[in-house]
Design an enzyme around this catalytic site. Structure first.
Site, mmCIF file in Angstrom:
data_model
loop_
_atom_site.group_PDB
_atom_site.id
_atom_site.type_symbol
_atom_site.label_atom_id
_atom_site.label_comp_id
_atom_site.label_asym_id
_atom_site.label_seq_id
_atom_site.Cartn_x
_atom_site.Cartn_y
_atom_site.Cartn_z
ATOM 1 N N GLY A 546 6.206 79.925 64.715
ATOM 2 C CA GLY A 546 7.237 80.881 64.341
ATOM 3 C C GLY A 546 7.615 81.775 65.495
ATOM 4 O O GLY A 546 7.281 81.518 66.666
ATOM 5 N N SER A 547 8.301 82.865 65.160
ATOM 6 C CA SER A 547 8.799 83.773 66.189
ATOM 7 C C SER A 547 7.679 84.480 66.923
ATOM 8 O O SER A 547 7.771 84.747 68.120
ATOM 9 C CB SER A 547 9.732 84.815 65.563
ATOM 10 O OG SER A 547 10.808 84.189 64.911
ATOM 11 N N PHE A 548 6.585 84.789 66.207
ATOM 12 C CA PHE A 548 5.542 85.616 66.807
ATOM 13 C C PHE A 548 4.209 84.895 66.982
ATOM 14 O O PHE A 548 3.210 85.523 67.316
ATOM 15 C CB PHE A 548 5.321 86.870 65.950
ATOM 16 C CG PHE A 548 6.532 87.747 65.831
ATOM 17 C CD1 PHE A 548 7.090 87.992 64.591
ATOM 18 C CD2 PHE A 548 7.118 88.289 66.945
ATOM 19 C CE1 PHE A 548 8.217 88.788 64.482
ATOM 20 C CE2 PHE A 548 8.229 89.085 66.846
ATOM 21 C CZ PHE A 548 8.806 89.336 65.604
ATOM 22 N N VAL A 551 0.538 78.462 63.895
ATOM 23 C CA VAL A 551 -0.405 78.298 62.792
ATOM 24 C C VAL A 551 -1.170 76.997 63.007
ATOM 25 O O VAL A 551 -0.576 75.945 63.249
ATOM 26 C CB VAL A 551 0.323 78.263 61.434
ATOM 27 C CG1 VAL A 551 -0.691 78.128 60.302
ATOM 28 C CG2 VAL A 551 1.156 79.512 61.248
ATOM 29 N N LYS A 568 -3.326 81.778 61.617
ATOM 30 C CA LYS A 568 -2.076 82.212 62.249
ATOM 31 C C LYS A 568 -2.426 83.077 63.460
ATOM 32 O O LYS A 568 -2.913 84.203 63.323
ATOM 33 C CB LYS A 568 -1.226 83.003 61.253
ATOM 34 C CG LYS A 568 0.112 83.461 61.823
ATOM 35 C CD LYS A 568 0.931 84.175 60.759
ATOM 36 C CE LYS A 568 2.288 84.615 61.308
ATOM 37 N NZ LYS A 568 3.102 85.308 60.280
ATOM 38 N N ASP A 675 12.274 88.161 54.742
ATOM 39 C CA ASP A 675 12.440 86.866 55.407
ATOM 40 C C ASP A 675 12.079 85.739 54.445
ATOM 41 O O ASP A 675 11.317 84.838 54.766
ATOM 42 C CB ASP A 675 11.562 86.797 56.662
ATOM 43 C CG ASP A 675 12.024 85.676 57.601
ATOM 44 O OD1 ASP A 675 11.220 85.251 58.445
ATOM 45 O OD2 ASP A 675 13.178 85.221 57.481
#
Length: 740
Positions: A546-548, A551, A568, A675
């Site tokens: 993902g963006s940050f 996983v 994560k 989100d």
């Protein structure tokens, strides 16, 4: 030459003027004639409405006070006119206005009428025959009145385009006009709560005739309704057997024959009703066994077979119908045998009623898997054995009645956690021992334990004898060896606590990472543990990015039990990653819901290179994200293609909506996810949806504050994935206020 030219010019002018006058006269005549026709039509509609007003004897709300010459009748209350046919009435909507009186024959002059909506009033008399002139009628609602007489065939013949006809809750009688069968576009017919007889309705989709005076056998014409989706013939006087031809109505979704005098067995052709969602055959005289073929009805959500004479065992196959089954009622029959362990497969079951039968054997421990069960009725059977402690996991149960059986043993202490119980009946069994005194057992008004002669203790309201433990306690403390053991154990515990404190202090001095557990009962994991569990965060274990952060799938072994988890790992080099980690921790530390992704623990410290390291450890859901099921890409040839049925999509939508309702209304401080998208909705083995990824979550402190979104616990703005991003701050605040 000049004189002749002048005369010619004058003659030409006279001719032109004369022609113009004739043209103007013709145009005026034509316009006047057209206007006369419009005025005549307008006047006819106006007079029909005024006639209706004269026939109204009661208007307590004064809704017809606007029907006067001060305004055009197209602007009268409840009246709408056509734009194409100027001044012609198309809609007459006076529902629930408490009007009393009758419908005038002049309604037949409203030839452009499309919607006739007069339900929920006190109109009486017969339905006018002249409605046959209203050939444009599509929707007719005359329900909840006092209309009497027969249904005029003229009403049915008035429009071959009639879509909706509701004459329920009146005093209509006689046979249903055969002309109804010629309405090719009729989709819903509701004639319930009258005194009618059925006719030919071969093109219907919904047929509702509950609480009429239908008698005799089920009409054979029913078998010709091949387009029917809903059939309700309950609360009548139908007799005879259930026609096997009903099993050929493969589009049927709702079948309700309850409250009649139907006898015989349930036809095996019911196995063909694969689209059936709701089935009610209760309160009849049915006998025989429950057909095994019900296992073909995979879409069933509700089954009611109560108050019959059904016998035999409950087939295990019936519990394989669908995991979506939420209502199951077989009470007041003559069923015998044991309750199959397969009942635990119904994980979405909300009500299970098997009371007043002759079931024997023990209560299956698998019932504890029905975690959403709200009501369990097993009273008045022949059940024996102990009460399974696994029933204590039914935290949402409100009614538990297992009275009138042969159950023995003690009351499980696990029942103390059933905080929502409102009715708890254990009476007339052979239970023994001390009644627990914590949790639900503190409320004597909801518990009944009468008829269990060996029970003791509990609250005073239960009127049970005290348990004789005083002498045992004195004897216990007389043994010096017991005292020595207790002192030794206490000393060891103190040493263990001191040692733990020293170890924590030593690790902090060494600069090792600390771990924070969201739930004290969960494991504490270090960077080393996570590194080992994911094979050094290898690409083969990468299951998402993902963006940050990313996983990984990991395997952690603790207490001799292996667990697969999702790790994560936050990329702290990305701007906002640390804030996202804190926001997700803040959002998840105090919320618990079956449709939210469950966090197991948190790791915050340093890695082997002494760089900051932050990770969240979640439960691993084997079926991946909803996005992968909605838009499958490149699955291997060994695996079947991922597809979702309509029911699975519907259940996923309900799961997500339930999670959002919990976050917005039931989690204390309202939380906005910010989100929500298919990638952030994960599916477990039972295809139950769980919402995850709270990295952009926001908290709403109070609607009363001037700017609640300005006090969010996260410092990041309201963001989200393009295409799924929620509205801005002001819009969110407006939506929140509207819901409160």
């Amino acid at each position: 030459m000049t004189s002749s030219s002048g005369s010619w010019w004058v003659f030409t002018v006279v001719v032109v003027v004369s022609l113009l006058q004739q043209l103007c006269f013709l145009n005026t005549t034509t316009t006047t004639a057209a206007a006369s026709r419009i005025i005549l039509s307008n006047e006819t509609d106006r007079m029909a409405l005024l006639e209706f007003k004269l026939m109204i004897t009661g208007d307590p709300l004064g809704v017809l006070s606007s029907w006067n010459d001060s305004t055009h009748f197209c602007y009268w209350y409840g009246v709408s006119c056509s734009r194409r046919h100027v001044g012609r009435v198309q809609v007459l909507d006076l529902r629930s206005e408490k009007l009393s009186g009758c419908i005038p024959p002049t309604f037949g002059n409203l030839t452009e009428l499309i919607y006739l909506l007069l339900s929920d009033n006190s109109l009486w008399g017969e339905i006018p025959l002249v409605l046959e002139n209203c050939q444009n009628l599509l929707y007719v609602e005359l329900a909840y009145n006092n209309l009497s007489g027969v249904i005029p065939p003229q009403l049915v013949m008035s429009s071959s385009s009639l879509i909706y006809l509701d004459l329920s809750d009146n005093h209509l009688s006689g046979a249903l006009p055969a002309e109804v069968g010629g309405l090719l576009n009729l989709e819903e017919l509701d004639l319930s709560h009258n005194m009618l007889h059925i006719g030919n309705l071969s093109f219907l989709r919904n047929l509702v005739l509950l609480n009429n005076s239908l008698s005799g056998g089920i009409p054979s014409e029913i078998g010709r309704l091949r387009r029917l989706q809903e059939l309700r013939l309950s609360e009548n006087s139908l007799e005879g057997t259930i026609l096997s031809v009903i099993g050929n109505m493969q589009t049927l979704q709702l079948l309700d024959l309850s409250g009649n005098r139907i006898s015989g067995s349930i036809p095996p052709t019911f196995g063909n009703l694969t689209e059936l969602i709701y089935l009610s055959l209760s309160d009849n005289n049915l006998w025989g066994e429950i057909p095994v073929v019900f296992e073909n009805c995979r879409n069933l959500v509700s089954i009611e077979l109560a108050y019959n004479n059904l016998s035999g065992v409950i087939p295990p196959q019936i519990f394989r119908i669908s995991s979506s089954l939420n209502y199951f009622n077989l009470s007041h029959n003559n069923l015998s045998g044991t309750l199959p362990a397969e009942v635990g497969r119904l994980i979405n079951l909300e009500v299970l009623d098997l009371s007043h039968n002759m079931l024997s054997g023990g209560i299956p421990t698998s019932l504890g898997s029905c975690v959403v069960l709200g009501a369990l009725y097993l009273q008045d059977n022949l059940l024996q054995g102990i009460i399974p402690p696994s029933l204590g996991s039914l935290r949402g149960i409100q009614v538990l009645d297992i009275s009138g059986n042969n159950l023995s043993g003690q009351i499980p202490k696990s029942f103390e956690g059933m905080k929502l119980l409102q009715i708890f009946n254990l009476s007339y069994n052979n239970l023994e021992g001390e009644v627990p005194s914590s949790g639900v057992f503190r409320n004597g008004s909801i518990i009944s334990v009468v008829g269990n002669g060996k029970l003791c203790g509990g609250m005073a309201e239960l009127n049970l004898p005290p348990c004789n433990f005083i002498q045992k306690k004195k004897t216990f403390w007389r043994h010096k060896s017991i005292k020595i053991v207790i002192l030794a154990v206490t000393g060891l515990l103190c040493l263990a606590v001191m040692g733990s404190c020293m170890l924590i202090f030593w690790f902090r001095r060494r600069g090792k990472q600390a771990t924070l557990s969201v739930d004290d009962s969960q494991l504490l994991l270090s960077y080393h543990d996570l590194h080992k569990a994911t094979d050094g965060f290898s690409a083969t274990n990468l299951i998402g990015a993902g963006s940050f952060g990313s996983v990984y799938k990991g395997f952690i072994e603790a207490n001799g039990i292996g667990n697969t988890v999702a790790v994560k790992v936050f990329n702290l080099q990305r701007n906002g990653a640390s804030r996202s980690f804190m926001a997700e921790c803040a959002a998840l530390k105090n919320i618990r819901h079956r449709n939210l992704l469950r966090i197991l623990t948190v790791c915050s410290g340093v890695d082997y290179q002494m760089n900051d390291f932050k990770a969240l450890i979640y439960e691993f859901l084997a079926n991946g994200s909803l996005e992968e099921w909605l838009h499958p890409v490149g699955t291997s040839t060994d695996e079947p293609p991922r597809t979702l049925s309509f029911l699975q999509r519907f259940n996923a939508a309900i799961d997500v909506a339930t999670a959002m309702d919990y976050l917005h209304h039931q989690s204390g401080t309202p939380i906005v996810h910010c989100d929500l998208k298919p990638n952030n909705v994960l599916l477990d083995m039972d295809m139950v949806a769980h919402v995850g990824d709270f990295g952009l979550a926001r908290f709403l402190q109070s609607v009363a504050e001037p700017s609640p979104l300005g006090h969010a616990s996260s410092s990041i703005g309201v963001k989200g994935t393009v295409g799924y991003a929620p509205p801005g701050k002001s819009s969110i605040l407006k939506i929140y206020k509207l819901h409160h």
